[in-house]
Design a protein around this motif. Structure first.
Motif, PDB file in Angstrom:
ATOM      1  N   ALA A 119      -3.193   5.344   3.335  1.00 47.72           N
ATOM      2  CA  ALA A 119      -2.214   4.711   2.910  1.00 47.72           C
ATOM      3  C   ALA A 119      -1.447   5.795   2.300  1.00 47.72           C
ATOM      4  CB  ALA A 119      -2.620   4.015   1.660  1.00 47.72           C
ATOM      5  N   ARG A 120      -0.181   5.758   1.722  1.00 49.25           N
ATOM      6  CA  ARG A 120       0.582   6.753   1.137  1.00 49.25           C
ATOM      7  C   ARG A 120       1.082   5.998   0.014  1.00 49.25           C
ATOM      8  NH1 ARG A 120       6.475   7.772   3.636  1.00 49.25           N
ATOM      9  NH2 ARG A 120       6.981   5.882   4.172  1.00 49.25           N
ATOM     10  N   ILE A 121       1.718   6.918  -1.137  1.00 55.32           N
ATOM     11  CA  ILE A 121       2.297   6.504  -2.273  1.00 55.32           C
ATOM     12  C   ILE A 121       3.500   7.820  -2.335  1.00 55.32           C
ATOM     13  CG2 ILE A 121       2.075   6.438  -4.805  1.00 55.32           C
ATOM     14  CD1 ILE A 121      -0.872   5.866  -4.351  1.00 55.32           C
ATOM     15  N   TYR A 122       4.726   7.166  -2.680  1.00 60.58           N
ATOM     16  CA  TYR A 122       5.968   7.953  -2.364  1.00 60.58           C
ATOM     17  C   TYR A 122       6.796   7.373  -3.433  1.00 60.58           C
ATOM     18  CZ  TYR A 122       7.579   4.197   0.674  1.00 60.58           C
ATOM     19  OH  TYR A 122       8.075   3.118   1.211  1.00 60.58           O
ATOM     20  N   PRO A 123       7.774   8.069  -4.141  1.00 66.11           N
ATOM     21  CA  PRO A 123       8.709   7.450  -4.943  1.00 66.11           C
ATOM     22  C   PRO A 123      10.027   6.993  -4.230  1.00 66.11           C
ATOM     23  CG  PRO A 123       8.887   9.948  -4.699  1.00 66.11           C
ATOM     24  CD  PRO A 123       7.813   9.656  -4.041  1.00 66.11           C
ATOM     25  N   ASP A 124      10.660   6.268  -4.774  1.00 67.73           N
ATOM     26  CA  ASP A 124      11.642   5.631  -3.995  1.00 67.73           C
ATOM     27  C   ASP A 124      12.946   6.286  -4.919  1.00 67.73           C
ATOM     28  OD1 ASP A 124      11.992   4.192  -6.580  1.00 67.73           O
ATOM     29  OD2 ASP A 124      12.240   2.267  -5.396  1.00 67.73           O
ATOM     30  N   ARG A 125      14.144   5.955  -4.599  1.00 70.17           N
ATOM     31  CA  ARG A 125      15.455   6.555  -4.923  1.00 70.17           C
ATOM     32  C   ARG A 125      15.627   6.110  -6.591  1.00 70.17           C
ATOM     33  NH1 ARG A 125      18.594   8.537  -0.927  1.00 70.17           N
ATOM     34  NH2 ARG A 125      18.164   7.665   1.073  1.00 70.17           N
ATOM     35  N   ASP A 126      14.956   5.060  -6.943  1.00 74.10           N
ATOM     36  CA  ASP A 126      15.238   4.861  -8.546  1.00 74.10           C
ATOM     37  C   ASP A 126      13.922   5.287  -9.425  1.00 74.10           C
ATOM     38  OD1 ASP A 126      17.304   2.925  -7.704  1.00 74.10           O
ATOM     39  OD2 ASP A 126      16.028   1.417  -7.424  1.00 74.10           O
ATOM     40  N   GLN A 128      10.951   4.792  -8.868  1.00 75.70           N
ATOM     41  CA  GLN A 128       9.699   4.094  -9.099  1.00 75.70           C
ATOM     42  C   GLN A 128       8.627   4.309  -7.945  1.00 75.70           C
ATOM     43  OE1 GLN A 128      10.442  -0.125  -8.558  1.00 75.70           O
ATOM     44  NE2 GLN A 128       8.668  -0.883  -9.982  1.00 75.70           N
ATOM     45  N   TRP A 129       7.352   4.182  -7.962  1.00 73.65           N
ATOM     46  CA  TRP A 129       6.578   4.662  -7.216  1.00 73.65           C
ATOM     47  C   TRP A 129       6.161   3.596  -6.134  1.00 73.65           C
ATOM     48  CZ3 TRP A 129       5.106   9.449  -5.918  1.00 73.65           C
ATOM     49  CH2 TRP A 129       5.592  10.405  -7.043  1.00 73.65           C
ATOM     50  N   ILE A 130       6.146   3.838  -4.833  1.00 74.90           N
ATOM     51  CA  ILE A 130       5.692   2.671  -4.020  1.00 74.90           C
ATOM     52  C   ILE A 130       4.393   3.006  -3.159  1.00 74.90           C
ATOM     53  CG2 ILE A 130       6.690   1.577  -1.731  1.00 74.90           C
ATOM     54  CD1 ILE A 130       8.459   1.459  -4.153  1.00 74.90           C
ATOM     55  N   VAL A 131       3.622   2.038  -2.659  1.00 79.64           N
ATOM     56  CA  VAL A 131       2.409   1.868  -2.250  1.00 79.64           C
ATOM     57  C   VAL A 131       2.698   1.646  -0.828  1.00 79.64           C
ATOM     58  CG1 VAL A 131       1.151   0.241  -3.238  1.00 79.64           C
ATOM     59  CG2 VAL A 131      -0.281   2.189  -2.207  1.00 79.64           C
ATOM     60  N   GLU A 132       1.988   2.021   0.258  1.00 77.52           N
ATOM     61  CA  GLU A 132       2.337   1.529   1.561  1.00 77.52           C
ATOM     62  C   GLU A 132       1.196   1.624   2.419  1.00 77.52           C
ATOM     63  OE1 GLU A 132       5.090   2.062   5.502  1.00 77.52           O
ATOM     64  OE2 GLU A 132       5.114   3.566   4.145  1.00 77.52           O
ATOM     65  N   ASP A 133       0.599   0.796   3.177  1.00 81.32           N
ATOM     66  CA  ASP A 133      -0.773   0.802   3.860  1.00 81.32           C
ATOM     67  C   ASP A 133      -0.277   1.403   5.201  1.00 81.32           C
ATOM     68  OD1 ASP A 133      -3.553  -0.090   3.978  1.00 81.32           O
ATOM     69  OD2 ASP A 133      -2.607  -1.052   5.832  1.00 81.32           O
ATOM     70  N   LEU A 134      -0.945   1.927   5.813  1.00 83.26           N
ATOM     71  CA  LEU A 134      -0.528   2.860   6.939  1.00 83.26           C
ATOM     72  C   LEU A 134      -1.371   2.113   8.108  1.00 83.26           C
ATOM     73  CD1 LEU A 134      -0.188   6.566   5.963  1.00 83.26           C
ATOM     74  CD2 LEU A 134       1.604   4.717   6.227  1.00 83.26           C
ATOM     75  N   GLY A 135      -1.397   0.826   8.235  1.00 82.15           N
ATOM     76  CA  GLY A 135      -2.081   0.083   9.326  1.00 82.15           C
ATOM     77  C   GLY A 135      -3.582   0.292   9.198  1.00 82.15           C
ATOM     78  N   SER A 136      -4.246   0.484   8.321  1.00 80.57           N
ATOM     79  CA  SER A 136      -5.579   0.751   8.048  1.00 80.57           C
ATOM     80  C   SER A 136      -6.387  -0.420   8.453  1.00 80.57           C
ATOM     81  CB  SER A 136      -5.914   1.040   6.586  1.00 80.57           C
ATOM     82  OG  SER A 136      -6.003   0.073   5.739  1.00 80.57           O
ATOM     83  N   THR A 137      -7.815  -0.273   8.832  1.00 77.34           N
ATOM     84  CA  THR A 137      -8.509  -1.577   9.303  1.00 77.34           C
ATOM     85  C   THR A 137      -8.899  -2.344   7.912  1.00 77.34           C
ATOM     86  OG1 THR A 137      -9.439   0.032  10.929  1.00 77.34           O
ATOM     87  CG2 THR A 137     -10.682  -2.002  10.639  1.00 77.34           C
ATOM     88  N   ASN A 138      -9.277  -1.792   6.976  1.00 79.17           N
ATOM     89  CA  ASN A 138      -9.785  -2.593   5.835  1.00 79.17           C
ATOM     90  C   ASN A 138      -8.829  -2.882   4.730  1.00 79.17           C
ATOM     91  OD1 ASN A 138     -12.605  -2.872   6.943  1.00 79.17           O
ATOM     92  ND2 ASN A 138     -12.834  -0.760   6.593  1.00 79.17           N
ATOM     93  N   GLY A 139      -7.538  -2.329   5.143  1.00 79.74           N
ATOM     94  CA  GLY A 139      -6.514  -2.810   4.059  1.00 79.74           C
ATOM     95  C   GLY A 139      -6.730  -2.016   2.813  1.00 79.74           C
ATOM     96  N   THR A 140      -5.341  -2.083   2.318  1.00 74.02           N
ATOM     97  CA  THR A 140      -5.060  -1.490   0.935  1.00 74.02           C
ATOM     98  C   THR A 140      -4.729  -2.670   0.016  1.00 74.02           C
ATOM     99  OG1 THR A 140      -4.216   0.580   1.862  1.00 74.02           O
ATOM    100  CG2 THR A 140      -3.764   0.247  -0.467  1.00 74.02           C
ATOM    101  N   TYR A 141      -5.575  -2.629  -1.387  1.00 74.04           N
ATOM    102  CA  TYR A 141      -5.128  -4.111  -2.321  1.00 74.04           C
ATOM    103  C   TYR A 141      -4.524  -3.249  -3.428  1.00 74.04           C
ATOM    104  CZ  TYR A 141      -8.154  -6.388   0.680  1.00 74.04           C
ATOM    105  OH  TYR A 141      -8.981  -6.796   2.079  1.00 74.04           O
ATOM    106  N   LEU A 142      -3.626  -4.048  -3.941  1.00 70.60           N
ATOM    107  CA  LEU A 142      -2.959  -3.786  -5.268  1.00 70.60           C
ATOM    108  C   LEU A 142      -3.140  -4.712  -6.010  1.00 70.60           C
ATOM    109  CD1 LEU A 142      -1.165  -1.712  -7.001  1.00 70.60           C
ATOM    110  CD2 LEU A 142       0.841  -3.033  -5.875  1.00 70.60           C
ATOM    111  N   ASP A 143      -3.816  -4.828  -7.157  1.00 61.87           N
ATOM    112  CA  ASP A 143      -4.064  -6.026  -8.062  1.00 61.87           C
ATOM    113  C   ASP A 143      -5.025  -7.113  -7.331  1.00 61.87           C
ATOM    114  OD1 ASP A 143      -3.591  -5.023 -10.557  1.00 61.87           O
ATOM    115  OD2 ASP A 143      -1.453  -5.619 -10.497  1.00 61.87           O
ATOM    116  N   ARG A 144      -5.741  -6.813  -6.582  1.00 65.15           N
ATOM    117  CA  ARG A 144      -6.537  -7.783  -5.645  1.00 65.15           C
ATOM    118  C   ARG A 144      -5.555  -8.499  -4.637  1.00 65.15           C
ATOM    119  NH1 ARG A 144     -10.330 -10.965 -10.148  1.00 65.15           N
ATOM    120  NH2 ARG A 144     -11.287  -9.046 -11.119  1.00 65.15           N
ATOM    121  N   THR A 145      -4.588  -8.137  -4.287  1.00 66.18           N
ATOM    122  CA  THR A 145      -3.551  -8.655  -3.307  1.00 66.18           C
ATOM    123  C   THR A 145      -3.320  -7.375  -2.335  1.00 66.18           C
ATOM    124  OG1 THR A 145      -2.466  -9.608  -5.015  1.00 66.18           O
ATOM    125  CG2 THR A 145      -1.426  -9.499  -2.776  1.00 66.18           C
ATOM    126  N   ARG A 146      -3.824  -7.993  -0.886  1.00 68.51           N
ATOM    127  CA  ARG A 146      -3.815  -6.944   0.228  1.00 68.51           C
ATOM    128  C   ARG A 146      -2.224  -6.990   0.476  1.00 68.51           C
ATOM    129  NH1 ARG A 146      -7.466  -6.871   5.374  1.00 68.51           N
ATOM    130  NH2 ARG A 146      -6.448  -5.287   6.348  1.00 68.51           N
TER     131      ARG A 146
END
Length: 170
Positions: A119-126, A128-146
């Protein structure tokens, strides 16, 4: 066959056999104890100070529009709260943070459920920080949401990658 040839062949076979044993022991050792995870210091090089001076000299309307600019009350650090790297902190300085098992990741996860580029975490123009799953097998979860798409992160919201939990904090 001469006695010398036979002796050289025996020694060669013995060397190959010992090499096999040493490699097998190293593989078993790495499976049992895992890979060594080293702490990386925050990158505060010579480029940081001139960039801050340039931002301070910019007109007010230009300073507000720059990407990576921190808002008041915005998170300033990324903290590992669970997993083998518990307590590790990374300062958020407007750069992309990569997470995974690869040795060139910002945070190297020694976790069987993490992909090499997870995964990667990056800032947007505003700011705010954004998290993005990079196609992982087991997934990335934010507050129990895949995660299925890049998603904004609220400060304190847990990001789970395998056994590792990461949070943005002020």
């Amino acid at each position: 066959m001469s006695e010398l040839t036979l002796t050289v062949m025996r020694l060669g076979f013995l060397a190959v056999l010992w090499l096999f044993v040493i490699v097998a022991v190293q593989v078993i050792r790495s499976d049992l104890f895992g890979t060594r995870v080293t702490q990386r210091g925050s990158r505060r090089g010579a480029d940081a100070r001139p960039q801050q001076n340039r931002q301070a000299a910019a007109p007010p309307q230009q300073r507000q529009q720059q990407p990576g600019r921190q808002r008041r009350g915005a998170p300033t650090k990324l903290v590992v709260s669970e997993g083998s790297l518990t307590g590790t902190t990374v300062a958020l300085q407007g750069q992309t943070i990569t997470l995974g098992r690869a040795h060139d990741s910002t945070i190297v996860l020694d976790d069987d459920y993490a992909s090499s580029r997870h995964a990667r975490i990056y800032p947007d123009r505003d700011g705010q920080w954004i998290v993005e799953d990079l196609g992982s097998t087991n997934g990335t979860y934010l507050d129990r949401t895949r995660l299925t798409s890049p998603t904004p992160i609220a400060p304190g919201a847990p990001i789970r990658i395998g056994k590792t939990v990461i949070e943005l904090r002020k």
